[in-house]
Design a protein around this motif. Structure first.
Motif, mmCIF file in Angstrom:
data_model
loop_
_atom_site.group_PDB
_atom_site.id
_atom_site.type_symbol
_atom_site.label_atom_id
_atom_site.label_comp_id
_atom_site.label_asym_id
_atom_site.label_seq_id
_atom_site.Cartn_x
_atom_site.Cartn_y
_atom_site.Cartn_z
ATOM 1 N N LYS A 362 0.821 -1.211 0.000
ATOM 2 C CA LYS A 362 0.000 0.000 0.000
ATOM 3 C C LYS A 362 0.854 1.259 0.000
ATOM 4 O O LYS A 362 0.518 2.249 -0.663
ATOM 5 N N GLU A 366 0.874 4.086 -2.955
ATOM 6 C CA GLU A 366 0.673 5.512 -2.694
ATOM 7 C C GLU A 366 1.820 6.338 -3.236
ATOM 8 O O GLU A 366 1.627 7.461 -3.718
ATOM 9 N N GLU A 371 -2.059 10.904 -5.498
ATOM 10 C CA GLU A 371 -3.484 11.141 -5.312
ATOM 11 C C GLU A 371 -4.307 10.770 -6.537
ATOM 12 O O GLU A 371 -5.480 11.133 -6.625
#
Length: 516
Positions: A362, A366, A371
């Motif tokens: 994860k 990211e 985003e």
């Protein structure tokens, strides 16, 4: 005496009516919901739209009412407007509203202006109903003084000029590019939540601008010309030299060849309409196609996100105002700030190897996507097609040089044929590797082509399909299925294209998009 219709190069007027029994009219209204239909009728009855959408009203000298009339005509637009306002507060079916419009208030037909507003209302109701292709508007170098008439102008890479867009002037120049045996109708629309100006172009095969353009050819009483009509949308984003064009939507059975020719005519005619004396422009494909107009605005719009995709998206937020040039100093491990932050924090239970691997995946996702690539962001790309043109890895690349020499020394006489085959392959690879493999230098493209011609390059096509392609890739990285550390940058969507060619690990534009 009947009026005489003469072929002309003018465009179709907005007041030209289409019979209410035309299947194209019924199809256009049946796509809308009941709320959208009532809101559309109120827009037609607005003071600004009323001259192009006059309803059927009762005459002042006509005092006798038809008792068999299901929808008796109103006496004024204000009375009719109040009737539709009351319908908003009541419950009913969509069929009743369509019947009221076509058999009552606009029984004498709908104008081209009303049909255009109906199509644009459907776009507001279904934003993903059209498939958009992004194009860049690039300036051209002026022609040489001694140049020929058919001189091919090149793109001026150093110029910073952008075209000036004025709607009425643009339509006048665009109309000059339309063939005389084809008639068009234009309608501008400004969406509520998108910073674009949409131009709807309705094209019909007819040399006339009167009712003959919509007349019947087979004597059935309906406008048979609508079977060959096409509709194209052009979106002009705010503050960026680009535009987005849709594929032509046909009402009847139109061949794909006619649709492609119409789109090519639009692509060729729009830059000519934008050009001015000593200031010419051209359109160049950006290799970005999607049904989500918001996603195209993110990649090819006026915001900061068009140059910050993937992991770079953290710098596109204007509220945070982060920059990759900012100096970020880590906090010393034994400083007062670090000790104060650790006070009062309980040490949790140790993670299992599986949990640790999931947490690391994860974090990597990211870092690679930032985003972007979130399922709920509403900026999904439906289809991405990539062609890999990298050469097949050699034996020395798959195994180290030391391991290869050790294996070669341990082979016996029975494997001499295999060793000889490997040496031939290595000879070809050494000859190919003698060329400079600098992909950043444009001059070395011929050398790269020569290298690829001497080695085996398999043709591999990768196609991603789904509601949100990049969000799906991000979920694969978070699940540990795709290695986020070794994943190439084009798999994060940071290049902002949906079609491209990958060579030497980097994506190139397809069909001359200008990408490097």
């Amino acid at each position: 005496m009947a009026r005489i219709s003469v072929p002309t190069t003018a465009r179709l007027p907005s007041t030209l009516r289409v019979d209410s029994t035309n299947p194209a009219v019924q199809k256009s209204l049946s796509r809308l919901s009941r709320e959208s239909l009532i809101s559309l009728a109120l827009d037609w009855l607005d003071d600004g739209s009323l001259p192009n959408a006059i309803p059927f009203l009762q005459r002042a000298d006509d005092e006798d009412e038809d008792p068999d009339d299901i929808y008796p005509p109103c006496q004024s637009p204000d009375e009719l407007r109040q009737l539709y306002l009351e319908m908003q507060q009541q419950k009913g079916s969509k069929r009743d509203v369509i019947s009221r419009i076509l058999e009552g208030d606009w029984r004498h037909g709908l104008t081209l202006y009303q049909l255009a507003m109906g199509d644009l209302a459907y776009f507001e109701q279904n934003p993903t109903s059209q498939k958009w292709s992004a194009y860049q508007i690039l300036p051209l170098l002026p022609p040489s003084r001694n140049g020929e008439d058919e001189e091919i102008l090149k793109v001026d890479r150093k110029s910073l000029t952008i075209p000036r867009f004025h709607p009425s002037t643009f339509l006048q120049n665009l109309q000059n590019q339309v063939l005389p045996d084809v008639k068009t109708h234009y309608q501008f629309h400004r969406p509520k939540d998108l910073p674009v100006l949409i131009l709807r172009i309705f094209v019909i095969d007819s040399p006339y601008t009167t009712n003959l353009a919509l007349s019947s050819r087979d004597g059935s009483g309906t406008a048979a010309n609508f079977d060959s009509s096409r509709t194209v949308y052009i979106a002009f984003p705010d503050g960026v030299p680009a535009l987005y064009v849709t594929k032509s939507q046909s009402t009847g059975s139109t061949s794909s060849g006619e649709s492609k020719s119409l789109q090519s005519l639009i692509v060729d005619g729009v830059p000519k309409a934008l050009s001015r004396p000593r200031e010419r422009y051209t359109l160049k494909s950006s290799n970005l196609t999607s049904r989500n107009l918001d996603a195209i605005l993110e990649k090819k719009g006026s915001g900061r996100t068009n140059s910050a995709g993937g992991g770079w998206s953290i710098y596109s937020d204007e509220k945070k105002k982060q920059s990759p040039l900012d100096t970020v100093l880590p906090t010393p491990p034994l400083s007062r700030e670090s000790s104060d932050s650790s006070i009062g924090q309980k040490r949790g239970a140790e993670l299992t190897p599986v949990q640790r691997a999931a947490k690391r995946a994860k974090v990597i996702a990211e870092a690679r996507f930032g985003e972007s690539g979130i399922v709920t962001d509403g900026r999904g790309i439906e289809r991405v097609e990539i062609v890999l043109q990298d050469t097949f890895p050699s034996i020395r690349a798959l195994a180290g040089d030391d391991d290869y020499e050790r294996d070669a020394d341990q082979t016996g006489d029975e494997n001499r044929n295999t060793k000889r085959r490997r040496s031939k392959i290595d000879a070809v690879i050494r000859e190919a590797n003698s060329l400079d493999d600098d992909d950043d230098d444009v001059v070395m493209e011929d050398a790269e082509d020569a290298e690829d011609s001497q080695t085996w390059t398999p043709t591999i096509k990768i196609s991603f399909q789904g509601a949100h392609v990049w969000a799906g890739v991000r979920q694969l990285v978070e699940a540990g299925i795709v290695d986020g550390e070794r994943m190439p940058g084009w798999m994060t969507g940071e290049d902002g294209v949906t079609t491209g060619i990958v060579r030497h690990g980097r994506i190139r534009g397809h069909k001359g998009s200008g990408m490097t």
